[in-house]
Each structure stands twice: as C-alpha cells, then as structure tokens.
Design an enzyme around this catalytic site. Structure first.
Site, mmCIF file in Angstrom:
data_model
loop_
_atom_site.group_PDB
_atom_site.id
_atom_site.type_symbol
_atom_site.label_atom_id
_atom_site.label_comp_id
_atom_site.label_asym_id
_atom_site.label_seq_id
_atom_site.Cartn_x
_atom_site.Cartn_y
_atom_site.Cartn_z
ATOM 1 N N SER A 153 0.833 -1.191 0.000
ATOM 2 C CA SER A 153 0.000 0.000 0.000
ATOM 3 C C SER A 153 0.881 1.260 0.000
ATOM 4 C CB SER A 153 -0.960 -0.041 1.198
ATOM 5 O OG SER A 153 -1.933 0.968 1.112
ATOM 6 N N ASP A 246 -9.871 -2.455 -6.225
ATOM 7 C CA ASP A 246 -9.060 -1.523 -5.440
ATOM 8 C C ASP A 246 -8.927 -0.210 -6.209
ATOM 9 O OD1 ASP A 246 -7.089 -0.179 -3.992
ATOM 10 O OD2 ASP A 246 -5.819 -1.939 -3.760
ATOM 11 N N HIS A 276 -8.719 -3.787 -1.542
ATOM 12 C CA HIS A 276 -7.474 -3.348 -0.927
ATOM 13 C C HIS A 276 -7.344 -3.945 0.477
ATOM 14 C CE1 HIS A 276 -4.007 -0.657 -0.700
ATOM 15 N NE2 HIS A 276 -4.342 -0.436 0.565
#
Length: 305
Positions: A153, A246, A276
């Site tokens: 991320s 995502d 995500h």
C-alpha cells in the site's frame, strides 16, 4: 467479489481516516485483536539505527531465522497505512513467514509518520534503513547483493521511492523491488480511483486525505509520488500486485507497464475479486495463494544462483 472476502467484510471495521489519532487507535485495536504470530524458528529484535542526516534514529525490527548461515538473502520491509498510521507489527506474520521459509533476514522499518512528519521524512527514513542494512549486511549474515525492498500500500509507494533513491544516489544495489497494491500517484485521476468512492477498506476520500497528510501542501515530486517519475530505467527486477476492486489498481497497472517499457523485468499480478488490504483475511484461499506467490517470487528473485 471473492466469496470469502465478501463474508469477511463484517469483521473489518471501516476505519475513518479524517482523524489520524482515531485511525491509529482503531488500527492498533485491530492488530491487537489478531492471534499472536507464531515466530518459531525466527528471532525478533528491536534496534535503533542511524537516521537521515540531522534526523532522529530510526527504529527497526530485525527478524533473523535460526539457521546460522552467513550469506542469506535480505528483505527491507516497509509497512502500509496511508503514510499516516501503522507500524512493523502490521507485517509481522508475513515477515516471519519470509524469514522462516526462504531463510531471509528481514528488517522492518518503523519510519516517521505523516502528518507530523510529511515527505520527505518517511522516505528518507526508509532509504537510511536500506543504507544501514547494506552496510551491515555481513554482520547480519546477509549477502549485500541479495537485498530486496518490499512494501504494501503506502509502503509499496515508499518501497518504489526507496528503489528510485538507491538508483539515483548510486547505492546500495537492490536485487529486486516488491510493490504490493502500491500507492504511487497523488493525482488520483485513474478510472479505478475515480470510481472507487465506496470500495471496501480504501476509497477515493481516504486517498485524498492520505496524500494531504503526506505532502502537507508541498507540490509532489517524482520521489514523493513515483508515478510522476518519467524515467524508470535502471530499476531492479520488480514484482507488482494489484487488486481488481481496489481504487489503486490502475496506477499500479500503469507503473508496471511503464517499468516493462523501460526495460525492467516485471512480474504483474491482479488478484481477481479482491479489495485493498484483502490479506487481512488470513484464512481466505486467495490470501493464501497471494502469500505463496510472494514467497515463491522472493525465493527465486533472491536465490544465490
């Protein structure tokens, strides 16, 4: 959406990101509620290493497999959290698996967080940790030519930045970069981002807040937002993952395509039906597949041959 991931959504709180203190507290509670990591065969220690010039020392967690090898691979791990929350504890279970299964020494960076410490502080902490790792590789039992940088991320974005800094500053060499669902582009103009207004875990609103925290009113450079870097040549072999559901999907796809066009050997995975942070759902089959693929990629990418 993957059926197991859909069923698990009721267990994943929709943590607000507008109040950093609340977001940090919520994440700490979520991490604390998880089963303790079985670290059998791996030693975990805390250390404070030199930070960037004029900055405080950087806390790292070092995970060392019990084997006494002296030429092991190394992995610099950079946790996620939208640049503003999180700690090495987020990645502990995966880092233990990496250390145990491929015999790597993992150094996980507890970098300074935004908004108290906006760019470039988090990026420079990560780069300082990489430099320290390479300089102390022999003492850690690591082959300095077999070190990878890995991030998830916002940690994936910081991993990409760390690789760019290593390339452009001329040291240290990296064997590979591993970018998992990376946060790379502050412009937030991709189709998946514009459509991602109600996606699980991460959505457009949180992405705006994340970049606001990280940039703190600065104009983004190509080191703050790697998607802005025009020249991606000379980077190490890359493993990059995105998720179908995502908002960050398209910026990751774009980055992978640009790496390939720049002559960088790149392996790209898009996990179908995944949102995500789906790796929070540890028991899901797709999470198990993703972790096995990651471990296999690191094993191959950091092999001695």
């Amino acid at each position: 959406m993957d059926a197991e991931l859909a069923a698990a959504l009721v267990l994943i709180p929709d943590m607000p990101f507008g109040d950093v203190a609340v977001a940090r507290e919520d994440l700490n509670k979520l991490v604390a509620a998880a089963p303790p990591t079985d670290a059998t065969g791996v030693r975990i220690e805390e250390r404070f290493i030199p930070g960037p010039d004029g900055a405080p020392k950087v806390r790292v967690e070092i995970l060392t497999p019990d084997s006494g090898a002296t030429d092991r691979p190394g992995v610099l791990d950079i946790h996620g959290g939208g640049f503003a929350i999180g700690s090495p504890k987020l990645d502990e279970a995966l880092n233990v698996a990496i250390a145990r299964e491929i015999g790597a020494v993992v150094v996980s960076v507890d970098y300074r967080l935004a908004p108290e410490h906006p760019f470039p502080a988090p990026a420079e902490d990560c780069y300082a940790a990489l430099v320290w790792f390479a300089q102390n590789a022999k003492q850690l039992g690591v082959d300095p030519n077999r070190i990878a940088v890995l991030g998830d991320s916002s940690g994936g974005g910081l991993a990409a930045t760390t690789a760019l800094l290593a390339r452009d500053r001329g040291t240290p060499p990296l064997a590979m970069q591993v970018l998992l669902e990376p946060e790379l582009d502050d412009r937030l103009e991709t189709e998946s981002m514009k459509r991602g207004t109600d996606t699980p875990v991460w959505r457009y609103e949180k992405a705006v807040q994340s970049w606001d925290y990280y940039l703190a009113g600065q104009e983004a450079t190509s080191y703050a937002a790697p998607a802005r870097m025009q020249d991606l040549s000379g980077l190490p072999p890359t493993y990059l993952t995105v998720n179908e559901l995502d908002p960050l999907r398209d910026e990751g796809l774009d980055y992978a395509h640009r790496l390939l066009r720049a002559g960088v050997s790149t392996e790209l995975h898009c996990w179908p039906g995944a949102y995500h942070g789906f790796n929070l759902v540890i028991e899901a089959q797709i999470t198990q597949r993703a972790n096995r693929a990651l471990i296999d990629t690191l094993r191959r990418g950091l092999s001695a041959s």
